[in-house]
Design a protein around this motif. Structure first.
Motif, PDB file in Angstrom:
ATOM      1  N   THR A 153       0.822  -1.213   0.000  1.00 22.47           N
ATOM      2  CA  THR A 153       0.000   0.000   0.000  1.00 22.47           C
ATOM      3  C   THR A 153       0.855   1.263   0.000  1.00 22.47           C
ATOM      4  OG1 THR A 153      -0.120  -0.159   2.418  1.00 22.47           O
ATOM      5  CG2 THR A 153      -1.938  -1.115   1.153  1.00 22.47           C
ATOM      6  N   LYS A 156       0.888   3.447  -3.196  1.00 26.72           N
ATOM      7  CA  LYS A 156      -0.172   4.431  -3.407  1.00 26.72           C
ATOM      8  C   LYS A 156       0.148   5.730  -2.678  1.00 26.72           C
ATOM      9  CE  LYS A 156      -4.121   6.043  -4.825  1.00 26.72           C
ATOM     10  NZ  LYS A 156      -4.279   6.449  -6.246  1.00 26.72           N
ATOM     11  N   THR A 159       2.581   7.608  -4.781  1.00 28.30           N
ATOM     12  CA  THR A 159       1.871   8.198  -5.917  1.00 28.30           C
ATOM     13  C   THR A 159       1.128   9.457  -5.494  1.00 28.30           C
ATOM     14  OG1 THR A 159       1.584   5.994  -6.877  1.00 28.30           O
ATOM     15  CG2 THR A 159       0.189   7.748  -7.747  1.00 28.30           C
ATOM     16  N   ASN A 160       0.503   9.415  -4.330  1.00 31.97           N
ATOM     17  CA  ASN A 160      -0.277  10.560  -3.852  1.00 31.97           C
ATOM     18  C   ASN A 160       0.584  11.792  -3.588  1.00 31.97           C
ATOM     19  OD1 ASN A 160      -2.632   9.068  -3.955  1.00 31.97           O
ATOM     20  ND2 ASN A 160      -2.614   8.525  -1.782  1.00 31.97           N
ATOM     21  N   GLU A 198      -0.790  -2.082  -7.705  1.00 29.10           N
ATOM     22  CA  GLU A 198      -0.434  -0.923  -6.875  1.00 29.10           C
ATOM     23  C   GLU A 198       0.694  -0.094  -7.468  1.00 29.10           C
ATOM     24  OE1 GLU A 198      -1.785  -4.256  -4.073  1.00 29.10           O
ATOM     25  OE2 GLU A 198      -0.583  -4.050  -5.896  1.00 29.10           O
TER      26      GLU A 198
END
Length: 446
Positions: A153, A156, A159-160, A198
């Motif tokens: 996770t 992500k 990426t954010n 992911e």
């Protein structure tokens, strides 16, 4: 009724064909290196197929450009690298992937921005760099009895943050015992890791740069004696993009690149490495004579205020019980002495490997403080460095080992007074610590 059946039939054929096209795609696209006039894109498919991209300036979607078309072949495990050329500096672009001339649809935009032409014109652009190491993706058939990886996770969360660059500092996949001694096994392991959902959005919109450490080179603690090292190098080149790896004279995954006013020197700590238990004399080497000379030449040649030296193993930790550059005593002293004797400013070290995160500092009253920002692990098992709790070189409150995490570097400010903010972000997106230094902190105090 007949007309309705025809429409249903056409829709069925369209959906079925779209699924078939999607099934040809294994992973990607991945945005590789990025320059002012060119970027590199990577993609992997499942079988022989023709690949091309179409791209356009975000501000003008009516004018589209088409890349050259390349046929993915089994020789490179159906990986393909295609350069997008004749780009304009400092410009936002969007792009599309085509397999056998059919567009592949994504739930997020495929985009990139070229480097800005700021020199002699404006202040250096602000930008951010994410980095991390130790990405272990479970596969029960080949795993240890107790799974070593966690759900990734953290990808992500990276990426954010929308970093401009992502640096992969080794153990970017974990070869298992069945992978160690065949190129097909290594290619399979990389493919298995690369295709996880992911990872896809991060790959598609952030410039990705990588080096390796032991687990994505060969067995644990592998060195120059590894019999598959040449095959491992070719596998690495299949899955990562670079304008060059190594030099004409010296093979390896080391290289340099510039992004705005920072220059990055990416090191190879495996291909030329002596065994860890070799006699710790003048001949014991982590990088090899040629690579070390290359690094020295690069540092002398660089005029950027930030010189980021990235390596798989830690560089400054003298209290590490495991692998670290300081255990290669002659080479370690040679490099540090060279930096100080030549008054090279702006040096920051980045590293991975340790399965915990920390910021190590080396103070010197006659020189500026050297820092080594270690970030680990992305999803591999976390380690509690109990015997290193009292490490006097660690910056207070920077030890993180309870959650998977990554590092962020933020470069900002005006010319000659730039700031670098280093921070550790955990898998849930929470900031665990921040540490700021200025451009002037990385110069010899007069």
């Amino acid at each position: 009724m007949q007309r309705f059946k025809i429409i249903i039939f056409i829709l069925f054929i369209f959906v079925d064909f779209s699924i078939a096209q999607k099934s040809l795609l294994r992973s990607g696209p991945m945005l590789g290196y990025g320059e002012m006039r060119e970027v590199m894109l990577w993609v992997q498919v499942n079988e022989k197929a023709k690949i091309h991209f179409e791209y356009w300036k975000t501000s003008n979607s009516k004018v589209k450009f088409k890349s050259k078309s390349i046929e993915a072949s089994e020789e490179k495990y159906f990986t393909t690298q295609i350069a997008l050329t004749n780009l304009l500096p400092g410009t936002n672009y969007q792009y599309e992937l085509f397999i056998n001339n059919k567009k592949i649809n994504y739930p997020y935009p495929l985009k990139f921005k070229t480097q800005s032409l700021w020199q002699f014109r404006t202040e250096p652009p602000d930008f951010s760099v994410a980095f991390g190491s130790c990405l272990y993706i479970n596969e029960a058939e080949f795993d240890r009895p107790q799974p070593y990886g966690s759900t990734p996770t953290v990808l992500k969360s990276i990426t954010n943050k929308k970093p401009d660059l992502m640096l992969w500092l080794g153990d970017n996949t974990y070869y298992r015992e069945p992978d160690f001694f065949s190129a097909s096994g290594m290619n399979y392991r990389y493919s298995h890791t690369r295709e996880i959902p992911e990872l896809q959005e991060l790959l598609s919109s952030t410039h990705n740069y990588a080096i390796w450490d032991d687990h994505d080179y060969g067995p644990n603690d592998a060195d120059r004696s590894y019999k598959m090292r040449n095959e491992a190098l070719e596998v690495f080149k299949n899955f990562w993009t670079g304008q060059n790896f190594g030099t004409d004279e010296t093979p390896g995954v080391f290289y340099r690149f510039q992004f705005n006013d920072a220059e990055f020197f990416m090191l190879d700590d495996r291909f030329h490495r002596s065994p860890n238990n070799a006699p710790n004399d003048e001949s014991k080497t982590m990088f090899g004579k040629s690579q070390l000379q290359w690094l020295k030449d690069c540092l002398l040649n660089s005029s950027q205020p930030f010189k980021i030296i990235a390596n798989g193993n830690q560089m400054l930790n003298e209290y590490c019980e495991h692998e670290t550059f300081t255990k290669f005593t002659a080479e370690y002293r040679d490099l540090i002495s060279f930096i100080k004797q030549n008054k090279i400013s702006g040096v920051i070290f980045l590293s991975g490997d340790r399965h915990h995160t920390e910021l190590i500092q080396q103070k010197d009253s006659t020189f500026y403080t050297l820092y080594d920002f270690t970030s680990s692990a992305l999803s591999a098992g976390l380690g509690n460095p109990v015997k290193e709790y009292g490490n006097p070189l660690r910056v207070d409150s920077t030890l993180v080992f309870d959650k998977h995490n990554f590092g962020i570097l933020k470069f900002s400010g005006k010319r000659n007074s730039r700031k670098l903010e280093m921070s550790c972000i955990d898998k849930d997106g929470a900031t665990r610590w921040k540490f700021e230094i200025s451009e002037t902190d990385l110069k010899i105090k007069k």
